[in-house]
Each structure stands twice: as C-alpha cells, then as structure tokens.
Design an enzyme around this catalytic site. Sequence first.
Site, PDB file in Angstrom:
ATOM      1  N   GLU A  12      16.222  -3.470  12.420  1.00  0.00           N
ATOM      2  CA  GLU A  12      15.061  -3.778  11.593  1.00  0.00           C
ATOM      3  C   GLU A  12      15.333  -3.503   9.892  1.00  0.00           C
ATOM      4  OE1 GLU A  12      15.224  -2.013  14.259  1.00  0.00           O
ATOM      5  OE2 GLU A  12      13.266  -2.002  15.470  1.00  0.00           O
TER       6      GLU A  12
ATOM      7  N   LYS B  15      12.975  20.236  22.253  1.00  0.00           N
ATOM      8  CA  LYS B  15      11.997  21.025  21.712  1.00  0.00           C
ATOM      9  C   LYS B  15      11.903  22.419  22.470  1.00  0.00           C
ATOM     10  CE  LYS B  15       9.222  17.480  19.807  1.00  0.00           C
ATOM     11  NZ  LYS B  15       8.585  16.348  20.160  1.00  0.00           N
TER      12      LYS B  15
ATOM     13  N   TRP C 284      13.387  22.882  16.761  1.00  0.00           N
ATOM     14  CA  TRP C 284      13.998  21.805  17.291  1.00  0.00           C
ATOM     15  C   TRP C 284      15.437  21.707  17.499  1.00  0.00           C
ATOM     16  CZ3 TRP C 284      11.058  16.675  15.262  1.00  0.00           C
ATOM     17  CH2 TRP C 284       9.813  16.900  15.466  1.00  0.00           C
TER      18      TRP C 284
END
Length: 542
Positions: A330, A439, A444
């Site tokens: 992208e 998590k 994290w």
Amino acid sequence: MLGFMQDRPLLISSLIEYSGKNHGDVEIVSRSVEGPLHRTNYRELNLRAKKLAQALGRLGVAMGDRMGTVAWNGYRHMEIYFGVSGMGAVCHTINPRLFPEQIAYIVNHAEDKYIFVDLTFMPLIEALAEQLPNVEGFIVMTDEANMPDSKLDNLLCYETLIGAEDGDYTWPDFDEMTASSLCYTSGTTGNPKGVLYANRSTVLHSFCVCAQDGLGISNRDSILAVVPMFHANAWGLPYAAAMCGAKMVLPGAAMDGASLYELMEAEEVTLSAGVPTIWMMLLGYVKENNLKFTSMNRTVIGGSAAPRSMISAFVEDYGVDVVHAWGMTETSPIGTTGNLLKRHESLSEAEKIDIRVKQGRVVYGVELKITNDDNIELPRDGVAFGDIKVRGPWITNGYFKGEGGDVLDDNGWFSTGDVGTIDPDGYMQITDRSKDVIKSGGEWISSIDVENEAVGCAGIVEAAVIAIPHPKWDERPLVIAVKQEGHSVTREDVLKHLESSLAKWQLPDDVVFVDELPHTATGKLLKTKLREDFKDYVLPTA
Ligand code: AMP
C-alpha cells in the site's frame, strides 16, 4: 497566482525514455527461464518496450486495460512494466505463490485482458484457464523455438508479437494520475485486495528510492533485485534504476545461495534487495564455503524485520552495509529506510547496529505518526507505541473497486496495521502487526522482538511467537521454532538464551519445535495458521 513552469506529466514512460537516451549502454542482465544469462541494455529495453506497446495496441489493448503477468524477475518482465504502463494500460503483477483459487479470484477481479506468462508457470495457467473466462489470451514470454506444446488455444508468443513491430512509436502523453500498475496484497484473512498505483506516484516514489537517504541508488550501482517483481513492484527498483541508469541484475527463478552469489560476483553487484529468508540462505552459503563479497557494499532488507544477528553478520563479518527498510504494498512500498545520520558516525559498531535494527526514518514524501486507540498522536520518545499511520503521494487512497471501504481517516492518514515506536530522531521501530501483539497483564509484548532474539540462539533456524490464552495474564507468548538439521538445541537452551536479552515478563512461557513454519505467498510467517494449529495448546504455566 500560478507559477510559470511547465506542467509536464510524471509518466513511467519518461523513465525508460530517459535511460534509453542517456544511459543506453547500461546493462540489464537476467538469468533467463530458458537457461543462459541474457544481456540487454536500456536503449534496447526502451525500443522493445515500444514494440510491445505497438503490438498490444494492435491486439486491441486500450488505456486502462489490465494486463496480468505471472513471471520471474527478468528483462521481458521489465519490458512489460514499461511497455504496458507506458501506453496507459495497467501492469497487473500476479504472485504465482498464491493458492490457485486466489490467483483465479485476482485475475477475475482485476478483469485482466491478457496475461503474460513465464514458461515455468504454464502448468499453473493451464490448470486455471477454465476459471478465467474473460482473459482473451496468454502471451508466453519466450521465442517460437521455446513455445510450449499446450492444450490452450489462445496462446501468443511474446517474441513473435514484438518481432512484427518496428519500434517507431512515441510514448503517449496522458494524465499523470492514470493508473499504471496493480498489485494485490496477500492479506492473511479474506480475499486479496488490489493496490492501484498511478504514473505520478510511481515516478515520485522513484525519486525517493534514488535519494541518498532513500535507497541511494545511482548509475554507479549494479543492483541485484531479489525481491520479486510480483511483490510491490520489486520495491520500485525497476523504475528507480531506469530513473538513474543503474545496472539491473535479475535472478529469474534461481534464488538459492549459490546462484545468487555467483550473480553478485560475476555482475559486480554493489547493492542487493530482498527479504530476510533469502539473506538467511545466502549468508549460510557464503559462510559454509568461506566466501566474501568483493563488490557488494550494501543490501536492503525489508518485508519482515531483519534480525540483529543477520545485520551484524552482514556488517561485521562481510563489510556490507545494511539498509533496513519498512513498507507495504500500500505504500509503493518504501515507507522508511534505516540510514544513519551524520552524528552517528562516531558511534561504535554495536551502537550503529542498535539503530539499524530499527526500521528507519521517513524520506521526504512520507508523513508518519503513531496514535493510540482514540487516534491521538503519541510522543516520539522511542517508548510509547501505537498504530503506525502514514500519508503521502505514494500511499494508497483505497483499494481497487472500493474493496475494504474507506481506508483513510478524516485527515487522509492510512492505518498500516503495524504497531511501533518512533524515537526522538524519527527512527520508527515495528513492534508488531496489531493483531500479532501479545497482551499480557496490561503490557504488550512484541512478538517480533522475541522472534528476533530467538533466532539468535545457536541451532535455531526460524522462530514464530504467538499469543496463547492464559488464565491469569490474558495472553502469554509461545515460541514455535525450527531447529537446524541435526542440532540438539533444547527448549531450555532457547529460554536461557532469551533471558539475556528480554525482561522477565517478556520471556515466553514455552518453546515447541516443529519441522517447518507456514508462510504467506510473500514469505511472511502465516500466524493465522499457527494460531489455528495451536488453538488448543495449554501452556505449562496455565
Ligand atoms: P506487504 O504488503 O506484503 O509488503 O506487507 C507489508 C507488511 O510487512 C508491513 O505492514 C509489515 O507488517 C511487514 N514489514 C515490511 N517491512 C518490514 C520490516 N522491515 N520489519 C518488520 N515488518 C515489516
């Protein structure tokens, strides 16, 4: 008041016209599918791309028509890049490693009018042809002597087709926003989605690739593009090389260590570009055979995180500088590049590697930020991590035919799905894909960090880290690793190795060994499959 400067459109054809005229003798060397090395140059490439445009015009191909390619990196593929986009049609590169059903979906979704096929992929196309009712013909990328004996009746021969033309052709002018190429992302869930590049975005991206702080390529380079031309336009290298008249070396189907090394040495390659798995193989080969790189002075590593052990092997053992780059289909794909700054010159080698491990800084043209779940921008302190968002003239606006809906926020930022930090110098570091992050008890854990450390353990060839549900901590990391053949490395060895580099709460709860790990068609770890395979796995700590 408008400025008084000429409004020349930024067209892909101008790149090949430029190098055809100004770097005409510079070579494009390809390992051909038929066997031998093939040599051509930019003058010839421009001429043959023009002949191709003439031939396609004669076949009724019009502006905007999609033309598929199922091909390796080679000179004919490069001619198609320029010939198809140069005439205003769209070069749709198809990843042959996708599942056949996905290829059929992509071709039908793109509504490809013709498909160019390398000989290698004839069996694939023959098996799929019935499912591709709208394709008018398949153009086999070879000469008459090597045309396959095929049951398909709509086969055309590439060399015969262009051999009938004289090349007396002027590249047409059109709007620079005209679509030029199309590449479907191999998403790990759902159908692939098409990223539709424009002439303008491709030319602007080429300036970024050539820029010293981009990939810094120039006429003095001989570039080995290992990254496939069916993956994000080979990171834009064919266009950028034409922009600066760099020699191109295209490896065809032979991507093993010995073949790549041979090309690097024989063609005096100065810069190579590819994903970590390829470099892992190459480094293994070079080490086993006690070899050195005599001309290669830098390598671009991207597509997945380059492990520290790989960067230090290139830099310290072989004197090859590493440009760690991050991007996506992208983003054309260059988003960030890991070049060092002037003031890093005095740092020790280890400190420089600390910087190279990060995915790098943006070059002019890309804006980058990290945000929290409320879309509030987070500080650039190298600690806070959040969703990575990008904006710029070579970043996608949405997917082909509107698939996936509106992908930009109100201010035009594209959410990459990656999570990372940005340090005060602007170096971004990917900590994870947002769906892969572990998590654990409100903290994290980056699966990429743990993977990178795990592959640094002696005897580990590849490692994937996924989250496993945990009654107390919500999720805890599990390492799934592949051992080097014959090596006796154990679970305890891996855990001990990780203790030296990870905080206690980041240490995986278990290590399991498998024979091989699943990968996507672009060589990334296929974690959806691993999550499925290990969905009933119970951690020893649970
Ligand atoms: P693709 O569109 O197939 O090129 O995949 C793009 C994704 O690859 C990014 O969103 C990242 O998750 C990953 N990626 C690309 N380059 C890097 C890198 N240098 N380090 C870590 N992940 C990367």
